[in-house]
Design a protein around this motif. Structure first.
Motif, PDB file in Angstrom:
ATOM      1  N   MET A   1       0.845  -1.199   0.000  1.00 49.27           N
ATOM      2  CA  MET A   1       0.000   0.000   0.000  1.00 49.27           C
ATOM      3  C   MET A   1       0.876   1.243   0.000  1.00 49.27           C
ATOM      4  O   MET A   1       1.966   1.255   0.543  1.00 49.27           O
ATOM      5  CB  MET A   1      -0.897   0.011   1.241  1.00 49.27           C
ATOM      6  N   LEU A   2       0.369   2.314  -0.579  1.00 47.98           N
ATOM      7  CA  LEU A   2       1.124   3.558  -0.636  1.00 47.98           C
ATOM      8  C   LEU A   2       0.838   4.361   0.618  1.00 47.98           C
ATOM      9  O   LEU A   2      -0.254   4.898   0.790  1.00 47.98           O
ATOM     10  CB  LEU A   2       0.729   4.368  -1.877  1.00 47.98           C
ATOM     11  N   GLU A   3       1.815   4.444   1.506  1.00 44.28           N
ATOM     12  CA  GLU A   3       1.650   5.247   2.713  1.00 44.28           C
ATOM     13  C   GLU A   3       2.596   6.427   2.633  1.00 44.28           C
ATOM     14  O   GLU A   3       3.814   6.264   2.650  1.00 44.28           O
ATOM     15  CB  GLU A   3       1.988   4.406   3.955  1.00 44.28           C
ATOM     16  N   ARG A 310       1.311  -2.399  -9.547  1.00 46.33           N
ATOM     17  CA  ARG A 310       1.273  -3.686 -10.245  1.00 46.33           C
ATOM     18  C   ARG A 310       1.602  -3.551 -11.721  1.00 46.33           C
ATOM     19  O   ARG A 310       1.965  -4.536 -12.368  1.00 46.33           O
ATOM     20  CB  ARG A 310      -0.114  -4.311 -10.090  1.00 46.33           C
ATOM     21  N   GLY A 311       1.469  -2.358 -12.259  1.00 48.24           N
ATOM     22  CA  GLY A 311       1.759  -2.138 -13.669  1.00 48.24           C
ATOM     23  C   GLY A 311       2.744  -1.009 -13.858  1.00 48.24           C
ATOM     24  O   GLY A 311       3.287  -0.443 -12.906  1.00 48.24           O
ATOM     25  N   GLN A 329      -5.888   0.681 -13.663  1.00 43.02           N
ATOM     26  CA  GLN A 329      -6.782   1.641 -13.034  1.00 43.02           C
ATOM     27  C   GLN A 329      -6.578   1.696 -11.528  1.00 43.02           C
ATOM     28  O   GLN A 329      -6.623   2.772 -10.934  1.00 43.02           O
ATOM     29  CB  GLN A 329      -8.233   1.288 -13.362  1.00 43.02           C
ATOM     30  N   GLU A 330      -6.352   0.549 -10.898  1.00 41.70           N
ATOM     31  CA  GLU A 330      -6.195   0.545  -9.440  1.00 41.70           C
ATOM     32  C   GLU A 330      -4.949   1.310  -9.011  1.00 41.70           C
ATOM     33  O   GLU A 330      -4.953   1.989  -7.977  1.00 41.70           O
ATOM     34  CB  GLU A 330      -6.127  -0.892  -8.926  1.00 41.70           C
ATOM     35  N   GLU A 333      -5.912   5.049  -9.319  1.00 40.98           N
ATOM     36  CA  GLU A 333      -6.826   5.491  -8.267  1.00 40.98           C
ATOM     37  C   GLU A 333      -6.120   5.582  -6.922  1.00 40.98           C
ATOM     38  O   GLU A 333      -6.382   6.503  -6.134  1.00 40.98           O
ATOM     39  CB  GLU A 333      -8.008   4.529  -8.186  1.00 40.98           C
ATOM     40  N   ARG A 334      -5.216   4.640  -6.641  1.00 47.42           N
ATOM     41  CA  ARG A 334      -4.490   4.698  -5.381  1.00 47.42           C
ATOM     42  C   ARG A 334      -3.591   5.934  -5.327  1.00 47.42           C
ATOM     43  O   ARG A 334      -3.526   6.634  -4.315  1.00 47.42           O
ATOM     44  CB  ARG A 334      -3.657   3.427  -5.201  1.00 47.42           C
ATOM     45  N   PHE A 335      -2.907   6.205  -6.423  1.00 47.57           N
ATOM     46  CA  PHE A 335      -2.061   7.395  -6.469  1.00 47.57           C
ATOM     47  C   PHE A 335      -2.890   8.664  -6.329  1.00 47.57           C
ATOM     48  O   PHE A 335      -2.482   9.615  -5.642  1.00 47.57           O
ATOM     49  CB  PHE A 335      -1.283   7.413  -7.783  1.00 47.57           C
ATOM     50  N   PHE A 336      -4.052   8.692  -6.963  1.00 44.68           N
ATOM     51  CA  PHE A 336      -4.918   9.869  -6.898  1.00 44.68           C
ATOM     52  C   PHE A 336      -5.398  10.118  -5.472  1.00 44.68           C
ATOM     53  O   PHE A 336      -5.553  11.272  -5.053  1.00 44.68           O
ATOM     54  CB  PHE A 336      -6.102   9.672  -7.843  1.00 44.68           C
TER      55      PHE A 336
END
Length: 499
Positions: A1-3, A310-311, A329-330, A333-336
């Protein structure tokens, strides 16, 4: 996860929080001060990089080699920074000598507006050697004081005004010398995704490389972002901590802090004491902005976002304006979601009206799925052979603003003699083509040209007096005689390298 609170340092530190207020530690947990104490006093003090300059040497820039007229001290600093990514430089303040300031004087913009002291470049150059020697003496004896920064405002395309800070002439000169020292160090650290305020790189390079990567890369989602009032909200403690990772010179850092805390004289006569930000217009501000965003965004994206995705992921940044492309897309969205939290840590906020997450893929070609970056609109469309291509055209707001500026210029300068008028008009047309003359943008260039010719025909026939009006046939003949610059593509084709 991006923390965002766990990563983002400039070194490969996976468990250490970013940028300690204490002395930075390496990957083995050893202080850099302890590490340098083991390699010798001369190396610790940085004398292998900047040697003591004799006071009897002539007041001339010390350069070596015809290919790059860079002072030897800057060349040595750059070589050391490239060889050792963790070296902390000392004695940078001592590099601010007369030779370096004289070299910087040659690169200083002599036509720029003067500061609060109203000292012009011509007046300062009347006794250049004496003034520079006096300035160096004040620097050596720590009697140098930063003058007030004069604030002015310039209009923006959206109707608001952009604040600019104009330092005094001597402040510009010393800032330019410090900017060269910082550039020699940090050019070795900056990533290839950064294009703003760097030698040999520009906005067109960013546009060209982004087009190539989107065309031939495997990206389907895009996040475009902009920071709200970036230059006004840079956090001073964070910036100085970032500089301490590479600089171990209190005098040099104190000099930068003086400019960050320099009082600002506003247009209404009030004196403002800034707590954050750096004047947009100062000579040292661009490199400080790049250092700030290098640690806050570029390194974090390279060392945290990419490994946790993942990509494939891509970042293209020009100053405080950037675009991120993702394959999945995931990941996008996580970065956003995480980006506002990451920037908030550094006292920054994204501009909501300029920050978007959108689908951008060759499988959905349409002008409705477009984004704007550095004055261009990017979109997928089939070419004449039916192959999907990343197309570019002049952004509508930029084209309208350019037409309005040209109309005002024609109205104000229509009184000039014919040859002088068309020479200046050609210069403005040529400047527009040089930037917006990318492949696939011929239609926007033609619209701008025809708008310019219609306005020229209209206002030359309204000059008044005894001058006769042009018919359209006569006007066309005049354009041929003055060799008006026609729309043309100026983009240099990208060279392909085959292994």
């Amino acid at each position: 996860m991006l923390e965002p609170t766990l990563h983002g340092g400039t070194w490969d530190r996976q468990a250490e929080k970013y940028c300690h207020r204490e002395s930075p530690l390496d990957t083995d947990g050893v202080s850099y001060h302890a590490e340098y104490s083991e390699v010798g006093k001369a190396h610790y003090k940085g004398k292998d990089v900047t040697e003591v300059r004799s006071p009897h040497r002539p007041l001339l820039p010390d350069t070596v080699g015809p290919e790059d007229q860079k002072p030897t001290s800057l060349r040595g600093i750059a070589n050391k920074a490239q060889a050792d990514k963790r070296h902390r430089f000392r004695d940078l303040y001592r590099c601010l000598d007369a030779a370096l300031l004289l070299d910087c004087w040659q690169d200083l913009n002599k036509e720029a507006a003067s500061g609060v002291d109203h000292v012009t470049a011509d007046a300062y150059a009347a006794n250049l050697q004496g003034n520079i020697e006096a300035l160096v003496q004040r620097l050596k004896t720590k009697r140098y004081r930063a003058k007030l920064v004069r604030r002015c405002y310039i209009p923006k395309a959206n109707g608001t005004e952009r604040p600019l800070g104009i330092p005094a002439l001597e402040d510009k000169l010393v800032q330019l010398a410090c900017a060269k020292l910082l550039t020699a160090i940090y050019e070795q650290d900056f990533l290839d995704c950064s294009y703003g305020y760097r030698a040999g790189r520009g906005a067109l390079d960013a546009v060209r490389d982004l087009t190539f990567d989107l065309q031939y890369g495997r990206y389907g989602y895009l996040v475009e972002a902009d920071i709200q009032g970036f230059f006004d909200h840079m956090d001073h403690p964070w910036l100085l901590d970032m500089l301490r990772l590479r600089i171990d010179d209190r005098a040099f850092l104190h000099l930068i802090r003086k400019w960050l805390k320099a009082r600002i004289l506003d247009t209404d006569g009030q004196v403002v004491h800034p707590e954050t930000g750096t004047p947009q217009g100062g000579t040292v501000s661009p490199v400080l902005a790049n250092v700030y965003l290098h640690d806050a965004l570029d390194s974090w994206f390279e060392k945290v976002v990419k490994p946790h995705g993942r990509g494939e992921a891509l970042l293209c940044r020009y100053a405080d304006d950037w675009v991120c492309a993702f394959r999945l897309q995931e990941d996008a969205e996580r970065f956003f979601r995480v980006l506002p939290k990451r920037l908030e840590k550094f006292n920054l906020q994204v501009a909501p009206e300029k920050t978007h997450l959108r689908r951008f893929s060759r499988f959905h070609p349409s002008k409705r799925r477009r984004f704007t970056f550095l004055g261009f609109e990017f979109f997928w469309m089939p070419d004449r052979h039916g192959v999907p291509r990343v197309m570019r055209r002049t952004a509508r707001q930029k084209l309208q603003a350019a037409c309005q500026r040209l109309t005002e210029w024609i109205k104000q300068h229509r009184h000039l003699p014919g040859r002088a008028f068309f020479q200046r008009l050609n210069a403005r047309l040529r400047g527009h083509y040089n930037y917006y003359g990318v492949r696939g943008n011929s239609r926007s260039l033609s619209r701008f040209f025809h708008w310019a010719m219609d306005c020229t025909f209209k206002w030359l026939n309204r000059r008044g007096g005894k001058q006769s009006s042009y018919t359209w046939e006569q006007f066309t003949h005049v354009l041929d005689r003055v060799k008006i610059v026609r729309p043309r593509i100026t983009e240099v084709p990208r060279r392909r390298v085959f292994a």
